[in-house]
Design an enzyme around this catalytic site. Structure first.
Site, mmCIF file in Angstrom:
data_model
loop_
_atom_site.group_PDB
_atom_site.id
_atom_site.type_symbol
_atom_site.label_atom_id
_atom_site.label_comp_id
_atom_site.label_asym_id
_atom_site.label_seq_id
_atom_site.Cartn_x
_atom_site.Cartn_y
_atom_site.Cartn_z
ATOM 1 N N TYR A 50 0.824 -1.210 0.000
ATOM 2 C CA TYR A 50 0.000 0.000 0.000
ATOM 3 C C TYR A 50 0.860 1.263 0.000
ATOM 4 O O TYR A 50 0.332 2.362 0.101
ATOM 5 C CB TYR A 50 -0.940 0.012 1.209
ATOM 6 C CG TYR A 50 -2.004 -1.065 1.127
ATOM 7 C CD1 TYR A 50 -1.651 -2.402 1.079
ATOM 8 C CD2 TYR A 50 -3.355 -0.740 1.094
ATOM 9 C CE1 TYR A 50 -2.606 -3.392 0.996
ATOM 10 C CE2 TYR A 50 -4.318 -1.730 1.008
ATOM 11 C CZ TYR A 50 -3.930 -3.051 0.960
ATOM 12 O OH TYR A 50 -4.874 -4.035 0.878
ATOM 13 N N LYS A 103 4.366 -14.517 5.021
ATOM 14 C CA LYS A 103 4.671 -15.375 3.870
ATOM 15 C C LYS A 103 6.191 -15.334 3.675
ATOM 16 O O LYS A 103 6.709 -15.096 2.582
ATOM 17 C CB LYS A 103 3.921 -14.845 2.633
ATOM 18 C CG LYS A 103 3.938 -15.763 1.437
ATOM 19 C CD LYS A 103 2.958 -16.908 1.544
ATOM 20 C CE LYS A 103 3.135 -17.869 0.382
ATOM 21 N NZ LYS A 103 2.345 -19.095 0.510
ATOM 22 N N ASP A 125 -1.488 -18.284 3.932
ATOM 23 C CA ASP A 125 -2.457 -19.145 3.233
ATOM 24 C C ASP A 125 -3.026 -20.199 4.176
ATOM 25 O O ASP A 125 -4.243 -20.420 4.237
ATOM 26 C CB ASP A 125 -1.855 -19.771 1.964
ATOM 27 C CG ASP A 125 -0.401 -20.175 2.105
ATOM 28 O OD1 ASP A 125 0.199 -19.869 3.153
ATOM 29 O OD2 ASP A 125 0.145 -20.806 1.185
ATOM 30 N N ASP A 138 -5.531 -6.640 5.524
ATOM 31 C CA ASP A 138 -6.731 -6.216 4.803
ATOM 32 C C ASP A 138 -7.572 -7.448 4.442
ATOM 33 O O ASP A 138 -8.780 -7.517 4.706
ATOM 34 C CB ASP A 138 -6.291 -5.469 3.529
ATOM 35 C CG ASP A 138 -7.419 -4.683 2.897
ATOM 36 O OD1 ASP A 138 -8.534 -4.697 3.435
ATOM 37 O OD2 ASP A 138 -7.178 -4.052 1.855
#
Ligand code: NAI
Length: 334
Positions: A124, A171, A204, A228
């Site tokens: 972002y 991740k 995930d 988000d």
């Protein structure tokens, strides 16, 4: 005590739910002087600027704002005012308590998760370049400073709210440097809070775990993009975007807003659910030290939702936004 709060009603369903929230807060006996301002597309139409300086000045002066949703066009138009507000005012922590409420269309009845999302960087940061024809590069920015600050916020929140566990979501198996740094900062801060359990979950797997068994999560800390996405997933566990509140906390100011957007599909119909914005306003009242009023409103919301007689269509009811708000007011006044 009376308070002055900056109010951005937003667009789409924003003005409808804001009117309902103002009515309910007034009924709780709290005196709030609302300093109303336009932002987003309405401000562009009137002032040629989606985020006029007067809005920022008002929020910095009052230190607290309540905000409705603002439409951001996809793939064109001005930059997201939501993101600009968070970056300009350095509202670095996005706090989203996700709690089951009786009477909602919840998949689970006992979820109680607090999502702490870093609000200022990651993808972002808005760094996008066309590096060759047909090739776009978007940069993910992760800094030690912002990661440490958000980790500290999550652990401080956990400690002050007597929470037992903080999970860092990442991740880092793929983004070894960026998410690796985020994790390292979380690990360093975790050492200062030995009474709080700390674990790490790959994003995930985290999504799958949340759907299968959300009760294993307590406080979650995430960088901006994962925060988000995962916070909306969490909203889906407890009845959807219409019932989940949010707050953007900074050192200079705090902006309270629902998680959902401007819902153009139902805007103007008078059927939007004001609960998410109302619960955001309840967080704001707590922030202002008005815990009694916050509790009175919460009790009324729980009663109305629990009885399930006067609900908006998203909760399988037939009531309008204002009929629902009036029902809450009725219970506050009892
Ligand atoms: P959305 O949250 O506006 O709507 C998603 C779905 O949830 C729609 O079916 C909508 O009707 C429903 N919904 C949302 N809030 C509801 C409420 N209070 N009561 C009943 N139903 C509700 O998400 P969408 O469609 O992706 O975004 C629409 C616009 O809002 C976009 O321009 C987006 O950029 C903006 N947006 C603004 C946010 C903000 O101001 N903080 C946050 C998210 C999106």
């Amino acid at each position: 005590m009376s308070h002055t709060v900056t109010l951005l009603s937003g667009d789409g369903i924003g003005p409808e739910i804001t009117a309902a929230v103002k009515k309910i807060i007034a009924a709780s006996g709290i005196q709030i002087t609302w300093e109303e301002h336009l932002a987003g597309k309405l401000a562009v139409e009137k002032f040629g600027d989606p985020l006029p300086q007067t809005v920022l000045d008002s929020i910095l002066k009052n230190k607290v704002a309540l905000k409705g949703p603002l439409t951001t066009e996809v793939g064109k138009g001005f930059k997201s005012v939501n993101v600009q507000l968070r970056k300009t005012l350095n509202l670095y922590a996005n706090l989203r308590p996700v709690k089951s409420i009786p009477g909602t269309r919840a998949r689970y009845t006992n979820v109680d998760i607090v999502v702490v999302r870093e609000n200022t960087e990651s993808l972002y940061a808005g760094i996008e370049n066309e590096i060759a024809p047909g090739v776009i590069q978007a940069s993910k920015v992760i800094t030690r400073e912002a990661s440490t600050r958000i980790a500290k916020f999550a652990f401080e929140y956990a400690r002050s709210h007597k929470r037992k566990k903080v999970s860092a979501i990442h991740k880092a198996n793929i983004m070894k440097l960026a998410d690796g740094l985020f994790l390292k900062c979380c690990q360093e801060i975790a050492k200062d809070y030995p009474e709080i359990e700390y674990n790490e979950v790959i994003v995930d797997n985290c999504c799958m775990q949340l759907v299968m068994n959300p009760l294993q999560f307590d406080v979650m800390v995430l960088e901006n993009l994962y925060g988000d996405i995962v916070s909306d997933l969490c909203a889906g566990l407890v009845g959807g975007l219409g019932v989940v509140p949010g707050a953007n906390i900074g050192t200079e100011a705090s902006v309270f807003e629902a998680v959902h957007g401007s819902a153009p599909d139902i805007a103007g119909k008078g059927v939007a659910n004001p609960t998410a914005m109302l619960l955001s306003a309840v967080m704001m009242l707590e922030h202002l030290g008005e815990n009694k009023a916050a509790e009175r409103i919460m009790n009324a919301v729980y009663r109305v939702l629990g009885e399930g007689k006067v609900l908006t269509p998203d909760l399988r009811g037939e009531a309008t936004t204002m009929q629902y708000a009036d029902e809450i007011v009725r219970f506050i006044e009892l």
